[in-house]
Design a protein around this motif. Structure first.
Motif, PDB file in Angstrom:
ATOM      1  N   GLY A 262       0.790  -1.226   0.000  1.00  0.00           N
ATOM      2  CA  GLY A 262       0.000   0.000   0.000  1.00  0.00           C
ATOM      3  C   GLY A 262       0.816   1.268   0.000  1.00  0.00           C
ATOM      4  N   THR A 263       2.128   1.168  -0.172  1.00  0.00           N
ATOM      5  CA  THR A 263       2.977   2.354  -0.193  1.00  0.00           C
ATOM      6  C   THR A 263       3.741   2.409  -1.512  1.00  0.00           C
ATOM      7  N   ARG A 264       4.295   3.571  -1.788  1.00  0.00           N
ATOM      8  CA  ARG A 264       5.110   3.750  -2.988  1.00  0.00           C
ATOM      9  C   ARG A 264       6.376   2.908  -2.860  1.00  0.00           C
ATOM     10  N   LEU A 265       6.626   2.072  -3.878  1.00  0.00           N
ATOM     11  CA  LEU A 265       7.784   1.194  -3.825  1.00  0.00           C
ATOM     12  C   LEU A 265       9.050   1.995  -4.108  1.00  0.00           C
ATOM     13  N   GLU A 266       9.924   2.052  -3.137  1.00  0.00           N
ATOM     14  CA  GLU A 266      11.165   2.799  -3.281  1.00  0.00           C
ATOM     15  C   GLU A 266      12.236   1.874  -3.844  1.00  0.00           C
ATOM     16  N   LEU A 267      12.105   1.605  -5.147  1.00  0.00           N
ATOM     17  CA  LEU A 267      13.063   0.804  -5.902  1.00  0.00           C
ATOM     18  C   LEU A 267      13.714   1.680  -6.961  1.00  0.00           C
ATOM     19  N   ALA A 268      14.892   1.301  -7.393  1.00  0.00           N
ATOM     20  CA  ALA A 268      15.624   2.101  -8.372  1.00  0.00           C
ATOM     21  C   ALA A 268      14.878   2.129  -9.701  1.00  0.00           C
ATOM     22  N   PRO A 269      14.866   3.278 -10.392  1.00  0.00           N
ATOM     23  CA  PRO A 269      14.162   3.382 -11.680  1.00  0.00           C
ATOM     24  C   PRO A 269      15.010   2.977 -12.882  1.00  0.00           C
ATOM     25  N   SER A 270      16.253   2.548 -12.674  1.00  0.00           N
ATOM     26  CA  SER A 270      17.095   2.097 -13.788  1.00  0.00           C
ATOM     27  C   SER A 270      17.936   0.917 -13.335  1.00  0.00           C
ATOM     28  N   GLY A 271      18.377   0.109 -14.300  1.00  0.00           N
ATOM     29  CA  GLY A 271      19.152  -1.087 -13.981  1.00  0.00           C
ATOM     30  C   GLY A 271      20.451  -0.786 -13.264  1.00  0.00           C
ATOM     31  N   GLN A 272      21.020   0.415 -13.460  1.00  0.00           N
ATOM     32  CA  GLN A 272      22.267   0.765 -12.791  1.00  0.00           C
ATOM     33  C   GLN A 272      22.115   0.736 -11.274  1.00  0.00           C
ATOM     34  N   GLY A 273      20.927   1.035 -10.771  1.00  0.00           N
ATOM     35  CA  GLY A 273      20.695   1.039  -9.333  1.00  0.00           C
ATOM     36  C   GLY A 273      20.305  -0.313  -8.773  1.00  0.00           C
ATOM     37  N   TRP A 274      20.249  -1.349  -9.622  1.00  0.00           N
ATOM     38  CA  TRP A 274      19.852  -2.687  -9.177  1.00  0.00           C
ATOM     39  C   TRP A 274      21.035  -3.624  -9.011  1.00  0.00           C
ATOM     40  N   THR A 275      22.261  -3.193  -9.300  1.00  0.00           N
ATOM     41  CA  THR A 275      23.405  -4.113  -9.255  1.00  0.00           C
ATOM     42  C   THR A 275      23.723  -4.570  -7.842  1.00  0.00           C
ATOM     43  N   SER A 276      23.248  -3.866  -6.821  1.00  0.00           N
ATOM     44  CA  SER A 276      23.489  -4.280  -5.442  1.00  0.00           C
ATOM     45  C   SER A 276      22.369  -5.165  -4.899  1.00  0.00           C
ATOM     46  N   THR A 277      21.431  -5.565  -5.747  1.00  0.00           N
ATOM     47  CA  THR A 277      20.338  -6.468  -5.360  1.00  0.00           C
ATOM     48  C   THR A 277      20.584  -7.836  -5.983  1.00  0.00           C
ATOM     49  N   ALA A 278      20.521  -8.878  -5.179  1.00  0.00           N
ATOM     50  CA  ALA A 278      20.770 -10.234  -5.676  1.00  0.00           C
ATOM     51  C   ALA A 278      19.477 -11.008  -5.916  1.00  0.00           C
ATOM     52  N   TYR A 279      18.468 -10.832  -5.039  1.00  0.00           N
ATOM     53  CA  TYR A 279      17.236 -11.613  -5.136  1.00  0.00           C
ATOM     54  C   TYR A 279      16.024 -10.722  -4.894  1.00  0.00           C
ATOM     55  N   VAL A 280      14.923 -11.093  -5.545  1.00  0.00           N
ATOM     56  CA  VAL A 280      13.614 -10.511  -5.276  1.00  0.00           C
ATOM     57  C   VAL A 280      12.641 -11.663  -5.045  1.00  0.00           C
ATOM     58  N   LEU A 281      11.916 -11.620  -3.942  1.00  0.00           N
ATOM     59  CA  LEU A 281      10.868 -12.602  -3.658  1.00  0.00           C
ATOM     60  C   LEU A 281       9.529 -11.899  -3.870  1.00  0.00           C
ATOM     61  N   TRP A 282       8.701 -12.468  -4.742  1.00  0.00           N
ATOM     62  CA  TRP A 282       7.420 -11.851  -5.108  1.00  0.00           C
ATOM     63  C   TRP A 282       6.283 -12.760  -4.653  1.00  0.00           C
ATOM     64  N   ASP A 283       5.407 -12.223  -3.811  1.00  0.00           N
ATOM     65  CA  ASP A 283       4.272 -12.993  -3.305  1.00  0.00           C
ATOM     66  C   ASP A 283       3.009 -12.134  -3.387  1.00  0.00           C
ATOM     67  N   ASP A 284       2.285 -12.280  -4.483  1.00  0.00           N
ATOM     68  CA  ASP A 284       0.957 -11.701  -4.654  1.00  0.00           C
ATOM     69  C   ASP A 284       0.954 -10.167  -4.591  1.00  0.00           C
ATOM     70  N   ARG A 285       2.048  -9.524  -4.922  1.00  0.00           N
ATOM     71  CA  ARG A 285       2.075  -8.059  -4.985  1.00  0.00           C
ATOM     72  C   ARG A 285       1.608  -7.620  -6.369  1.00  0.00           C
ATOM     73  N   GLU A 286       0.823  -6.566  -6.423  1.00  0.00           N
ATOM     74  CA  GLU A 286       0.314  -6.085  -7.697  1.00  0.00           C
ATOM     75  C   GLU A 286       1.455  -5.526  -8.553  1.00  0.00           C
ATOM     76  N   PRO A 287       1.605  -5.981  -9.789  1.00  0.00           N
ATOM     77  CA  PRO A 287       2.689  -5.463 -10.638  1.00  0.00           C
ATOM     78  C   PRO A 287       2.545  -3.975 -10.931  1.00  0.00           C
ATOM     79  N   SER A 288       1.318  -3.451 -10.867  1.00  0.00           N
ATOM     80  CA  SER A 288       1.110  -2.022 -11.108  1.00  0.00           C
ATOM     81  C   SER A 288       1.696  -1.160 -10.001  1.00  0.00           C
ATOM     82  N   ASP A 289       2.114  -1.787  -8.873  1.00  0.00           N
ATOM     83  CA  ASP A 289       2.766  -1.023  -7.810  1.00  0.00           C
ATOM     84  C   ASP A 289       4.128  -0.498  -8.258  1.00  0.00           C
ATOM     85  N   LEU A 290       4.693  -1.110  -9.285  1.00  0.00           N
ATOM     86  CA  LEU A 290       5.958  -0.647  -9.845  1.00  0.00           C
ATOM     87  C   LEU A 290       5.683   0.324 -10.984  1.00  0.00           C
TER      88      LEU A 290
END
Length: 786
Positions: free
Chosen positions: A203-231
């Motif tokens: 229910g909150t704004r997802l504070e994730l990087a808006p470009s692939g350059q900011g994702w290199t420090s992330t290794a895994y994402v676990l997704w469980d029933d989250r709405e894709p439109s939240d991104l």
């Protein structure tokens, strides 16, 4: 009468001040006490909204969030962000004579909380202490500023992001040995855990990087029933880029497949939902095959699950293929990355209480190397990778905790031939650490940034730098040029000047003409010198184009050398909002006390009040007179298609070039086999036959020079067995000429521009999961499985 007067005073309120009915006066008073601007927090992404943390990783770009409110009225200005080693001491960009500041325009609406995204780069060989942001108005007056202390992720540490509708079900993750990597030799050390778990609140704004350059420090994402439109759209594309370059996505059932139907992730999922299913103890029995002991998972009430319908390319882990009917788990490669789907929820309480759940989590969901618990004194134990000597103390390995890779950042150096053990030891350190002898002791004290880290000392960076320096074509005019220029100047100034005015009968005018002749001579010498060198503003470039299987995006790394005969300040502008750029080490050491210029990495939003990124530029890049400056930049290019491999019968393959580039001197390369392709134009198809690589080594690349650039070392790195997947195939080739997307101001003349293509076509099967050698002991010595 007195009683009536008293009653009237009581009912009318008497002389007491009446409290405002609507509270407007109190609100006005409260507003007057507020400052003009209220900066809230300055944190890095991914951020779960709980921790106010500026956590950076050396050698990586980080997306940051600054929250601010303007209380008096709308405000416009420019936001800058910069890293500092201490108060007033900004961080240098490695050993280059530069410092970098991120800048972007910002609009704050009165009374509205604004989240402003900015990028920060933590240099690989530095130790920042503070992240500072400032907002200045149109007249340059500082409106507000923030300072956040910096914490550093170690080389082997990454983010583990949880996107779940019920995030509380995954609060157990930080306690898993797979996540926290317990080490009895360093108890309580925050540098030991492998992952920092970030559970994004629903229910909150997802504070994730808006470009692939900011994702290199992330290794895994676990997704469980989250709405894709939240991104947001940018976040969705960034996640896909991350996935294709090695990101690992864990999809937890049973509702998630239905939630993701029609989303940006659906084409990459290994399964579709085929209806509900009940999962009991008998159905879960095959999971024991992924653990070191035969400890069954017993459930007393069947779980609600989903029937997994495999898609093309989906597989079950090899140890489970015979037993899963229908499958409880399916996985599929997506470029270098991977998506795994479970038919049951990973948040089930009985599942996480299963004693061998961590072994299953490590082997099948994380897909990491198996582990071994080692017994220490006093009943303590520590954990090691199973293929390491249990008695040795080895540092955590970043290559085992994340699979995100970029060829330009992660390719290994070629082994060096040495004559004695000491030199061989130095060669091994150089190959693993990508170091060079001419890097100063100040920077040798730091370890390399690890996998997916931006590094001026990577194997590819070193090879590109060497190629640019060899092909620069910039030489100081020879002594003969200086002699003849001086001789011509003196001849024109004295005898010719005198003779001309002697012939017209006005010798005295020769004195007046002397300054004019001197000025013309100076202009002529400068002009002749430029002609002798060949140009006054020019640039050369080595590009690395990396593609992934079935991906319509390309990662482009540019190493750009800019030459100026007169000295100038340059601006490099990129048309890709995901682009990042920094000054690149030329190999010339910075002298003690040498002045350092500040460059601005500026990003223009798509609109003044919009967070969507637009153009990116590197401003204020100074190049001194008659010298060369270098810039390292990376961006992602959209394509209509990549290079596709179709295996035919036997060892024959068909290649399809759906890119806009003509690839020259192309070859198909693997660890065991290869094929010569030759010139491979856009839209072309070619059938080739694979042969043993050893039989074709010497004739794979008959030419390694293109556009005046010798790319021999780059090709050798790209085709080295240590940089190829064991069962994979790559197409390696050269592309002549510039790749669109970069403009340089003032305009420069292209001198030597060429690109290496590294197209990954097939990574081969995933193979069987690596089962742990033993389990964590409850007490006493470790028990070994029979």
């Amino acid at each position: 009468m007195a009683l009536l007067i008293c009653a009237g005073l009581l009912t009318s309120g008497g002389c007491r001040k009446r409290a405002p009915a609507d509270g407007t006066a109190k609100d006005k008073l409260k507003a007057e006490t507020k400052p003009d601007f209220e900066p809230q927090k300055f944190v890095t992404r991914p951020n779960d909204g709980v921790r106010s943390e500026m956590a950076l990783k050396r050698g990586h770009w980080s997306s940051t969030d600054l929250e601010a409110i303007a209380n008096r009225g709308d405000a416009r200005g420019q936001l800058t962000a910069q890293l500092f080693d201490g108060p007033g001491v900004p961080i240098d960009v490695g050993p280059t004579p530069f410092r970098v500041v991120f800048a972007r325009p910002v609009v704050l609406a009165k009374g509205q909380l604004r989240q402003i995204e900015a990028s920060l780069y933590c240099p690989a060989y530095t130790d920042p202490k503070q992240a500072v942001s400032r907002m200045a108005g149109d007249q340059g007056r500082e409106l507000f500023g923030t300072r956040s202390p910096v914490s550093l992720l170690d080389r082997h540490q990454w983010y583990f992001v949880v996107l779940a509708r019920q995030g509380d079900r995954y609060r157990f993750l930080p306690d898993l040995d797979s996540i926290r990597a317990p080490d009895a030799e360093h108890p309580g050390d925050e540098r030991v855990p492998h992952y920092r778990v970030r559970i994004m609140a629903p229910g909150t704004r997802l504070e994730l990087a808006p470009s692939g350059q900011g994702w290199t420090s992330t290794a895994y994402v676990l997704w469980d029933d989250r709405e894709p439109s939240d991104l947001s759209a940018d976040q969705q594309q960034a996640m896909l880029d991350w996935l294709h370059w090695g990101g690992q996505l864990i999809v937890s059932g049973p509702e998630t497949l239905s939630t993701l139907r029609g989303s940006f992730l659906e084409p990459h999922l290994p399964a579709s939902a085929g209806g509900t299913a009940e999962i009991d103890s008998a159905a879960l029995a095959p999971l024991v095959a992924l653990t070191p002991y035969d400890e069954p998972l017993r459930v007393y009430k069947p779980w609600s699950g989903v029937k997994l319908i495999p898609k093309p390319g989906a597989t079950c882990p090899q140890k489970l293929q015979q037993d899963f009917k229908p499958p409880l788990l399916l996985e599929r490669r997506v470029g270098r990355g991977r998506v795994v789907v479970t038919a049951f929820s990973l948040g089930e309480r009985k599942l996480r209480e299963w004693p061998e759940f961590d072994a299953f989590f490590n082997a099948c969901l994380l897909r990491r190397v198996g582990r071994r618990y080692v017994d220490l004194v006093d009943g303590l134990s520590t954990i090691r990778w199973s293929d390491w000597d249990p008695d040795s103390r080895l540092p955590p390995d970043p290559a085992r905790t994340s699979q995100v890779r970029y060829f330009s950042r992660d390719a290994h150096e070629l082994p060096k031939r040495k004559t004695n053990e000491s030199e061989q030891s130095d060669a091994n350190e150089n190959a693993s650490g990508n170091r060079t002898d001419w890097y100063s002791d100040e920077y040798q004290a730091f370890a390399p940034p690890g996998v997916a880290g931006w590094d001026d000392l990577s194997a590819v960076s070193n090879a590109a730098r060497d190629a640019l320096r060899e092909a620069a074509g910039i030489t100081v005019p020879p002594a003969s040029f200086v002699f003849w220029a001086l001789a011509l100047y003196l001849t024109a100034l004295v005898p010719v000047n005198w003779l001309v005015f002697k012939l017209v009968g006005r010798v005295e005018w020769a004195w007046a003409a002397a300054p004019v002749v001197a000025l013309a001579g100076a202009v002529g010498v400068i002009w002749s010198a430029q002609l002798n060198i060949g140009f006054s503003h020019a640039h050369s470039e080595v590009g690395i184009i990396e593609l992934q299987p079935d991906c319509d995006r390309a990662h482009l790394t540019r190493y750009t050398a800019i030459y100026s005969s007169l000295g100038a300040s340059y601006r490099l502008q990129f048309d890709d909002p995901s682009a990042v750029a920094l000054p690149f080490f030329t190999g010339v050491q910075v002298l003690a006390g040498q002045h350092r210029d500040t460059v601005k990495l500026r990003r223009l939003p798509a609109a003044a009040d919009d967070d969507r990124a637009g153009l990116v530029s590197l401003d204020g890049f100074q190049v001194a007179s008659n010298s060369t400056g270098m810039v390292h930049s990376e961006q992602t290019l959209p394509l209509t298609g990549g290079i596709r491999l179709v295996r035919l019968s036997g060892r024959r393959c068909r290649l399809e070039n759906r890119t806009p580039w003509k690839v020259e001197h192309a070859a198909l390369v693997g660890q065991q086999e290869s094929a010569i392709v030759g010139t491979f134009g856009p839209g072309e198809q070619r059938e080739v036959s694979l042969v043993d690589q050893s039989a074709a080594d010497e004739r794979l690349f008959p030419s390694t020079t293109i556009e005046g650039l010798d790319l021999r070392k780059l090709i050798a790195i790209a085709t080295a067995k240590s940089n190829l997947e064991s069962d994979g195939l790559c197409l390696v080739g050269l592309v002549a000429g510039p790749i669109p997307g970069l403009e340089i101001e003032p305009a420069t003349v292209p001198a030597h521009i060429a690109n290496l293509v590294m197209a990954h076509l097939d990574y081969g099967p995933l193979g069987a999961p690596n089962v742990d050698k033993n389990v964590r002991p409850a007490a006493g010595p470790i028990q070994q499985p029979e």
